[in-house]
Design an enzyme around this catalytic site. Structure first.
Site, PDB file in Angstrom:
ATOM      1  CG  ASN A  68     -16.089  10.129  11.074  1.00 32.80           C
ATOM      2  OD1 ASN A  68     -16.958   9.435  10.533  1.00 32.80           O
ATOM      3  ND2 ASN A  68     -16.359  11.085  11.927  1.00 32.80           N
TER       4      ASN A  68
ATOM      5  CG  ASP B 124     -12.649  13.375  10.015  1.00 31.15           C
ATOM      6  OD1 ASP B 124     -12.215  13.379  11.178  1.00 31.15           O
ATOM      7  OD2 ASP B 124     -13.870  13.319   9.759  1.00 31.15           O
TER       8      ASP B 124
ATOM      9  CG  HIS C  22     -14.864   2.149   8.801  1.00 27.16           C
ATOM     10  ND1 HIS C  22     -16.134   2.694   8.755  1.00 27.16           N
ATOM     11  CD2 HIS C  22     -15.039   0.875   9.220  1.00 27.16           C
ATOM     12  CE1 HIS C  22     -17.024   1.792   9.143  1.00 27.16           C
ATOM     13  NE2 HIS C  22     -16.388   0.681   9.438  1.00 27.16           N
TER      14      HIS C  22
ATOM     15  CB  CYS D 217       7.054  -3.717   2.497  1.00 29.91           C
ATOM     16  SG  CYS D 217       6.761  -1.969   2.843  1.00 29.91           S
TER      17      CYS D 217
ATOM     18  CG  ASN E  58     -27.465  10.665  14.649  1.00 28.04           C
ATOM     19  OD1 ASN E  58     -26.315  11.005  14.364  1.00 28.04           O
ATOM     20  ND2 ASN E  58     -28.249  10.035  13.796  1.00 28.04           N
TER      21      ASN E  58
ATOM     22  CB  ALA F 152     -22.404  16.660  16.415  1.00 29.09           C
TER      23      ALA F 152
END
Ligand code: APR
Length: 232
Positions: A92, A94, A109, A120, A201, A219
């Site tokens: 995620n 977030d 990610h 730079c 899940n 969750a």
């Protein structure tokens, strides 16, 4: 059950769904009304930087407006209280794990609230827009892009992740569909080194049969219950 000491947890969009952040694989195959290849690839950024910057500006706003839910809070408690090694690898972008108080978190990610200077290579905490090419606070170049791993790019810190997976006694996957590699392959990697594997899940993921155990539910309910069980 042999004693567990080292835990690796993989989280995906499902853990943030109850915080109001949409998951990726909606029924219509679109992500927030866009085809993934139009907004989440380096080619898309070259072709239409404004569209991509606007898209991630919106993701940033959504993240800032969201709050951690009981699943993030339970993992933060586990991080605080677990005496052994622990690593939360999240797909995620977030920052809800961190805002719940977790510290041992790795964003494979990238992060919505980070901007990366392609001139730079400095990274900056970023909460406003990246449209109109603001200058990099470090070098001044107008070369900031979202610090996101797009499709076709290499996820961050793979060495650290594989080394944690090799030492894990328990691997837990939470709220991820198992559709995107390399994360989808972590379960096999951990199992091949002898870890027990658990999936938490809403529904069975694509790789569900590879786990020793699967628990289904939202969750916000099944993660706190599991943490309670682990901390005893
Ligand atoms: N509780 C638990 N699981 C949930 C909940 C919930 N409340 N709501 C949804 N889920 C589950 C879904 O059933 C699905 O299996 O979360 C999973 C979300 O899957 P995806 O939308 O595919 O998200 P994710 O697996 O994180 O995607 C992986 O794909 O687009 C890329 O880079 C992006 O990191 C992302 C990667």
């Amino acid at each position: 059950m042999t004693a567990i000491r080292n835990i690796v947890i993989l989280t995906g969009a499902g853990i943030s769904a109850e915080s109001g952040l949409r998951t990726f694989r909606a029924e219509d195959g679109l992500w927030e009304d866009h085809r993934v290849e139009d907004v989440a690839t380096p080619q898309a950024f070259r072709r239409d930087p404004e569209l991509v910057q606007r898209f991630y500006d919106l993701r940033r706003e959504n993240v800032l407006a969201a709050q951690p839910n009981p699943a993030h809070q339970a993992l933060a408690r586990l991080d605080r209280e677990w005496p052994g090694e622990l690593l939360i690898v999240t797909q995620n972008i977030d920052d809800l794990h961190e805002r719940a108080g977790a510290q041992r978190v790795l964003h494979m990610h990238g992060e919505a609230l980070s901007a990366w200077c392609t001139a730079c290579h400095a990274r900056h905490h970023w909460t406003s827009t990246l449209l109109d090419s603001p200058p990099c606070p470090a070098c001044g170049a107008a070369a900031l892009r979202p610090d996101i791993v797009w499709f076709g790019e290499m996820p961050y810190e793979m060495e650290r992740i594989f080394s944690a997976l090799a030492r894990a006694d328990l691997f837990v996957s939470i709220g991820t569909s198992g559709a995107v590699y390399p994360a989808a392959g972590f379960v096999q990697q951990a199992a091949s080194h002898g870890a027990r594997t658990l999936e938490l899940n809403l529904e069975r993921s694509l790789g569900s049969s590879m786990f020793d155990e699967t628990r289904l539910g939202p969750a916000s309910e099944i993660v706190p219950a599991w943490v309670e069980e682990v901390l005893g």
